[in-house]
Every structure is written in C-alpha cells, then in structure tokens.
Enzyme design. Structure first.
Site, PDB file in Angstrom:
ATOM      1  N   GLY A 102       9.872  88.118  28.921  1.00 25.47           N
ATOM      2  CA  GLY A 102      11.143  88.800  29.159  1.00 25.47           C
ATOM      3  C   GLY A 102      11.547  89.618  27.937  1.00 25.47           C
ATOM      4  CD  GLN A 153      16.810  89.569  23.424  1.00 25.35           C
ATOM      5  OE1 GLN A 153      16.476  88.886  22.461  1.00 25.35           O
ATOM      6  NE2 GLN A 153      17.147  90.840  23.310  1.00 25.35           N
ATOM      7  CB  SER A 154       9.747  86.991  25.330  1.00 25.34           C
ATOM      8  OG  SER A 154       8.699  86.132  24.952  1.00 25.34           O
ATOM      9  CG  ASN A 155      12.864  82.522  22.081  1.00 21.84           C
ATOM     10  OD1 ASN A 155      13.587  83.108  21.283  1.00 21.84           O
ATOM     11  ND2 ASN A 155      13.337  81.840  23.109  1.00 21.84           N
ATOM     12  CB  CYS A 197       7.353  88.677  22.965  1.00 24.78           C
ATOM     13  SG  CYS A 197       6.551  88.714  24.597  1.00 24.78           S
TER      14      CYS A 197
END
Ligand SMILES: *Cc1c(COP(=O)(O)O)cnc(C)c1O
Length: 334
Positions: free
Chosen positions: A73, A75-77, A79
């Site tokens: 997403g 706001q992916s942690n 990534c």
C-alpha cells in the site's frame, strides 16, 4: 529444539525488549500484558519487516541480485523498510504501490528519501495485475542497467520470510525463560500472514505452551488460514532439512476488528492509540498495531482470554503511519 540457520544478514537490533504494561493491565483488570518491542528493531528499519528482510535479502544477495522490486500500500511499512535496507546494502529498490499518487507523507516520504523508485497503480484490480506490475518494474530496472532484479512478495511473506518470526519465537522463548513467564497467548496484528506463520510455527517448534492469536487488519479468518498454511508449506519445502522435527501447527485468527477495511481506522482505534500513548508511553499505529491492540483489550474486557496469567502482544512497528492520520486524530485527541 535445534535447527540449522540459513544465511542471514544482521539488519535488526536484536533482541528487542519484552516489557510489562503494568498500568494498562491493572485498569483492565485482566491478565498481565507484556509488549515485545519489535517497534525497536531499528530506526528506519523499525518494525517486523526487517526480521524477514534479514533472510530474504541475504538470499537475494547470495543469488547475485543487484536490485529489488517489492510492493504494498501507499503507506507500506514493508516498502519503507526495504527502501532503507536497500540503501544500506547498496541495492537499488523499486516500489510498486497500490493507490493514486498523493503528496509524500509518512512512509512514502521516507521511501523517496531513501532513493527508491516508485510506480503507483490503481487500487481496482491491483492484486490480479500485480505480477505484471512487478515484472514491468523488473524490466525497467534492467533497462536502467541493473543486471539482476529480485522480486519480493507483499510484506516479505513467503517461505524465506517465515524465518524472521520463527527465529523471533526462539528469542521470545528465551525472554520468557529469563523473566519466568509462561504466557498463555502470544498476540499480534496480521496482514500478509508471514509474521503469523513464523510465530505459529516457531511456538510449536520451540515447544512454547502459548497459543498464537493474530488479529486481522484485512481479509477473513479463512483467508489467513489458507495464506499462513501456504507460507508454512513453502518454508517446509525449502528448509525442512534444516529442522529436526515437523510439528503440528495450529493457526488462530480473530477477524472481528478489521472495521471498514485495510488502512481504515475508526475513532475507537485512534482512541486506543491515544490511551496507550498516554498511559504507557508507547506509540501504536492506525493500520496494524492500534487495530490489533484494540481487539486485544476488547477481548480481555469481554473475558474471552481469561483473567489470569500473562499475555504477550508483539508490537510490530508502524509508527510513521500515524502522520497521514493527522486529521482524523484531531477529532479524538483533546
Ligand atoms: C506488515 C505489518 C504487520 C503484519 O505483518 P504480516 O507479516 O504482513 O502479517 C503488522 N504490523 C505492522 C506495523 C506491519 O507493518
């Protein structure tokens, strides 16, 4: 139980602390709650994903990869952790993000600071088209002169990523021995299933009496049953020869606290985040840990987890996720 380690990088700060939440446990009047501070695995590498990346990136480097493609997403942690681990290791990172481009904030701002390339793709049909998106990002990297891109699946949840929380279960076992704890439950948020897979398998393998109970932040109990089983099967297929036993693993998911969906947090979740920050000085996030912890304290209040003994909550990180929720927090923080 002994086992043979696969290759592993040292990226996380380990072991993380296991701390009591004394005031909150007392006001809830239930079991003692302990928090495993995996939000302290690092600064930019904060959270659960770095534990998986220690194994996944070790394997990628061993295979000769010079660049990484992964997805999540906006706001992916996962990534963000991959972007920073890549920068640390000299690997180019390309992120395939789900959603419309928007002003950089929270994790997406950090992704850019770490030098990751980003492509955005619409939410609709994202999962059906994901393989094509990942492949075209890999092709782009090759066109840019990288020789060998490596594709990491959502959340780093695959058989290799399972090592992250399989080994964290061993760490937890040592924490419990040191503190004289015999927890009845080990709880956490579950999203792409890899943390749940590693903890469930690891607790069975290391003979911990606790049952692993995971609070879904998206998708149904049935989906997690299938996904976690698949990740464990993938792990066994690749690494069974490294273990000395193949235990029965039971998978427990509570999907009652998803609310309106992934990355959507209702006022009750934000209020729980506010409460835990105020009462315990610990920051949870709206997407994962706040939702899961909200579920946990609700279940404790309802008495479904009993009144006695010890419960561990694994704080899987996500702190940067509070910032994109600033407007919603304005309604609950008074
Ligand atoms: C990804 C993530 C989770 C869920 O872990 P999975 O292994 O994807 O199920 C939980 N908490 C935070 C903060 C995360 O970033």
């Amino acid at each position: 139980m002994s086992f043979q380690w696969p290759q592993r990088l040292q990226l996380a700060t380990r072991p993380t602390p296991l701390q009591p939440l004394a005031r909150l446990s007392k006001t809830l009047g239930g079991p003692r709650i302990w928090i495993k501070r995996d939000d302290l695995t690092g600064n930019m590498l904060s959270g659960n994903k770095v534990r998986k990346l220690e194994f996944i990136l070790a394997e990628a480097i061993d295979k000769g990869c010079d660049s990484i493609v992964t997805c999540g997403g906006i706001q992916s942690n996962h990534c963000r952790a991959t972007a920073f681990a890549g920068a640390q290791l000299g690997l180019k990172v390309h992120l395939v993000l789900r959603g419309e481009p928007m002003a950089l904030d929270g994790n997406s701002l950090l992704d850019k600071l770490a030098g990751a390339d980003i492509t955005y793709h619409p939410q609709a049909h994202f999962s059906e088209k994901l393989d094509d998106y990942l492949q075209s990002a890999a092709d782009q990297l090759k066109a840019d002169g990288y020789h060998k891109p490596c594709i990491i699946p959502t959340g780093g949840s695959n058989g290799t990523g399972v090592w992250g929380y399989f080994s964290a279960a061993e760490e937890l076992k040592r924490d419990c021995e040191r503190l004289g704890l015999s927890p009845r439950f080990i709880t956490s948020a579950t999203g792409s299933g890899g943390t749940q897979a590693g903890l469930s398998l690891g607790c069975a393998y290391f003979d911990m009496p606790a049952s692993v109970l995971s609070f879904a932040v998206c998708d149904s109990e049935a989906w997690f049953q299938q996904k976690v089983t698949a990740d464990i099967d993938d792990f066994y297929e690749r690494y069974e020869h490294r273990l000395s036993a193949k235990p029965e693993v039971s998978i427990h998911t509570n999907d009652a606290y998803i609310g309106e969906g992934y990355a959507k947090a209702g006022p009750e979740v934000l209020a729980t985040i506010h409460r835990v920050a105020r009462e315990e000085g610990i920051l949870l996030d709206p997407v994962y840990t706040g939702k899961a912890f909200h579920g946990l304290i609700n279940e404790i209040s309802a008495g479904t987890l009993g009144k006695e003994g010890d419960i561990i909550f694994v704080h899987t990180g996500g702190s940067f996720g509070v910032f994109p929720f600033r407007d919603a927090f304005n309604q609950v923080v008074t």
